[in-house]
Design a protein around this motif. Structure first.
Motif, PDB file in Angstrom:
ATOM      1  N   GLY A  16       0.773  -1.235   0.000  1.00  0.00           N
ATOM      2  CA  GLY A  16       0.000   0.000   0.000  1.00  0.00           C
ATOM      3  C   GLY A  16       0.804   1.285   0.000  1.00  0.00           C
ATOM      4  O   GLY A  16       0.232   2.357   0.123  1.00  0.00           O
ATOM      5  N   ILE A  17       2.105   1.206  -0.140  1.00  0.00           N
ATOM      6  CA  ILE A  17       2.928   2.413  -0.213  1.00  0.00           C
ATOM      7  C   ILE A  17       3.000   2.868  -1.659  1.00  0.00           C
ATOM      8  O   ILE A  17       3.177   2.048  -2.565  1.00  0.00           O
ATOM      9  N   ALA A  18       2.863   4.171  -1.881  1.00  0.00           N
ATOM     10  CA  ALA A  18       2.972   4.725  -3.228  1.00  0.00           C
ATOM     11  C   ALA A  18       3.617   6.099  -3.140  1.00  0.00           C
ATOM     12  O   ALA A  18       3.441   6.820  -2.151  1.00  0.00           O
ATOM     13  N   GLN A  19       4.375   6.466  -4.162  1.00  0.00           N
ATOM     14  CA  GLN A  19       4.977   7.792  -4.230  1.00  0.00           C
ATOM     15  C   GLN A  19       5.136   8.186  -5.682  1.00  0.00           C
ATOM     16  O   GLN A  19       5.387   7.353  -6.542  1.00  0.00           O
ATOM     17  N   ASN A  20       4.978   9.487  -5.942  1.00  0.00           N
ATOM     18  CA  ASN A  20       5.333  10.041  -7.243  1.00  0.00           C
ATOM     19  C   ASN A  20       5.969  11.392  -7.003  1.00  0.00           C
ATOM     20  O   ASN A  20       5.638  12.093  -6.040  1.00  0.00           O
ATOM     21  N   GLU A  21       6.915  11.755  -7.855  1.00  0.00           N
ATOM     22  CA  GLU A  21       7.657  12.999  -7.665  1.00  0.00           C
ATOM     23  C   GLU A  21       8.155  13.488  -9.010  1.00  0.00           C
ATOM     24  O   GLU A  21       8.527  12.704  -9.882  1.00  0.00           O
ATOM     25  N   GLN A  36       4.005  13.468  -4.018  1.00  0.00           N
ATOM     26  CA  GLN A  36       2.987  12.956  -3.101  1.00  0.00           C
ATOM     27  C   GLN A  36       3.366  11.532  -2.721  1.00  0.00           C
ATOM     28  O   GLN A  36       3.894  10.790  -3.539  1.00  0.00           O
ATOM     29  N   TYR A  37       3.117  11.171  -1.475  1.00  0.00           N
ATOM     30  CA  TYR A  37       3.284   9.774  -1.069  1.00  0.00           C
ATOM     31  C   TYR A  37       2.134   9.380  -0.158  1.00  0.00           C
ATOM     32  O   TYR A  37       1.504  10.231   0.472  1.00  0.00           O
ATOM     33  N   SER A  38       1.862   8.086  -0.132  1.00  0.00           N
ATOM     34  CA  SER A  38       0.800   7.576   0.737  1.00  0.00           C
ATOM     35  C   SER A  38       1.201   6.212   1.282  1.00  0.00           C
ATOM     36  O   SER A  38       2.012   5.506   0.691  1.00  0.00           O
ATOM     37  N   TYR A  39       0.626   5.895   2.427  1.00  0.00           N
ATOM     38  CA  TYR A  39       0.904   4.632   3.098  1.00  0.00           C
ATOM     39  C   TYR A  39      -0.264   4.294   4.014  1.00  0.00           C
ATOM     40  O   TYR A  39      -1.023   5.173   4.415  1.00  0.00           O
ATOM     41  N   ARG A  40      -0.395   3.024   4.335  1.00  0.00           N
ATOM     42  CA  ARG A  40      -1.435   2.581   5.258  1.00  0.00           C
ATOM     43  C   ARG A  40      -0.833   2.527   6.652  1.00  0.00           C
ATOM     44  O   ARG A  40       0.173   1.866   6.886  1.00  0.00           O
ATOM     45  N   GLY A  41      -1.438   3.251   7.588  1.00  0.00           N
ATOM     46  CA  GLY A  41      -0.952   3.297   8.964  1.00  0.00           C
ATOM     47  C   GLY A  41      -1.346   2.052   9.749  1.00  0.00           C
ATOM     48  O   GLY A  41      -2.123   1.214   9.280  1.00  0.00           O
ATOM     49  N   ASP A  42      -0.809   1.954  10.955  1.00  0.00           N
ATOM     50  CA  ASP A  42      -1.139   0.834  11.842  1.00  0.00           C
ATOM     51  C   ASP A  42      -2.631   0.792  12.180  1.00  0.00           C
ATOM     52  O   ASP A  42      -3.163  -0.245  12.552  1.00  0.00           O
ATOM     53  N   ASP A  43      -3.303   1.938  12.048  1.00  0.00           N
ATOM     54  CA  ASP A  43      -4.739   2.022  12.319  1.00  0.00           C
ATOM     55  C   ASP A  43      -5.570   1.690  11.078  1.00  0.00           C
ATOM     56  O   ASP A  43      -6.771   1.902  11.048  1.00  0.00           O
ATOM     57  N   ASN A  44      -4.913   1.215  10.015  1.00  0.00           N
ATOM     58  CA  ASN A  44      -5.537   0.807   8.751  1.00  0.00           C
ATOM     59  C   ASN A  44      -6.087   1.979   7.945  1.00  0.00           C
ATOM     60  O   ASN A  44      -6.870   1.787   7.027  1.00  0.00           O
TER      61      ASN A  44
END
Length: 106
Positions: free
Chosen positions: A49-54, A73-81
């Motif tokens: 679930g990690i993604a990044q673009n630059e 931008q980047y995104s990830y799924r945290g421990d809290d889902n």
């Protein structure tokens, strides 16, 4: 008999060990545009679930105001889902990040 007991303990320890799904993350997509000069860009996504673009480029080239500008931008799924997303720009004014979970300056 001692060998059997030691082997059994190893099996129990292996079964009881916590599983980390991130340890086996696979790259699903990777794009890279960089010839060493001029603007560049990259993007990737992983199976966890990690993604990044630059994208980056040199602004005002050859002047005294020359500066690198990077946007991404980047995104990830945290421990809290929850999926957390951060959008950023980095230039002569520093690194500026924005995201719904990032406190805003008052």
């Amino acid at each position: 008999m001692k060998l059997f007991i030691v082997a059994a303990l190893f099996v129990v320890a292996a079964v009881a060990a916590p599983v980390n799904p991130d340890a086996d993350a696979q790259i699903l997509r990777f794009d890279n545009e960089n010839i060493g000069v001029g603007p560049y860009g990259f993007a990737f996504e992983t199976s966890n679930g990690i993604a990044q673009n630059e994208q980056g480029e040199l602004k005002n080239a050859g002047t005294e105001n020359e500066a690198m500008e990077v946007r991404g931008q980047y995104s990830y799924r945290g421990d809290d889902n929850v999926v957390y997303t951060v959008t950023y720009i980095a230039n002569e004014n520093g690194f500026q990040a924005d995201g719904a979970h990032i406190p805003k300056a008052q």
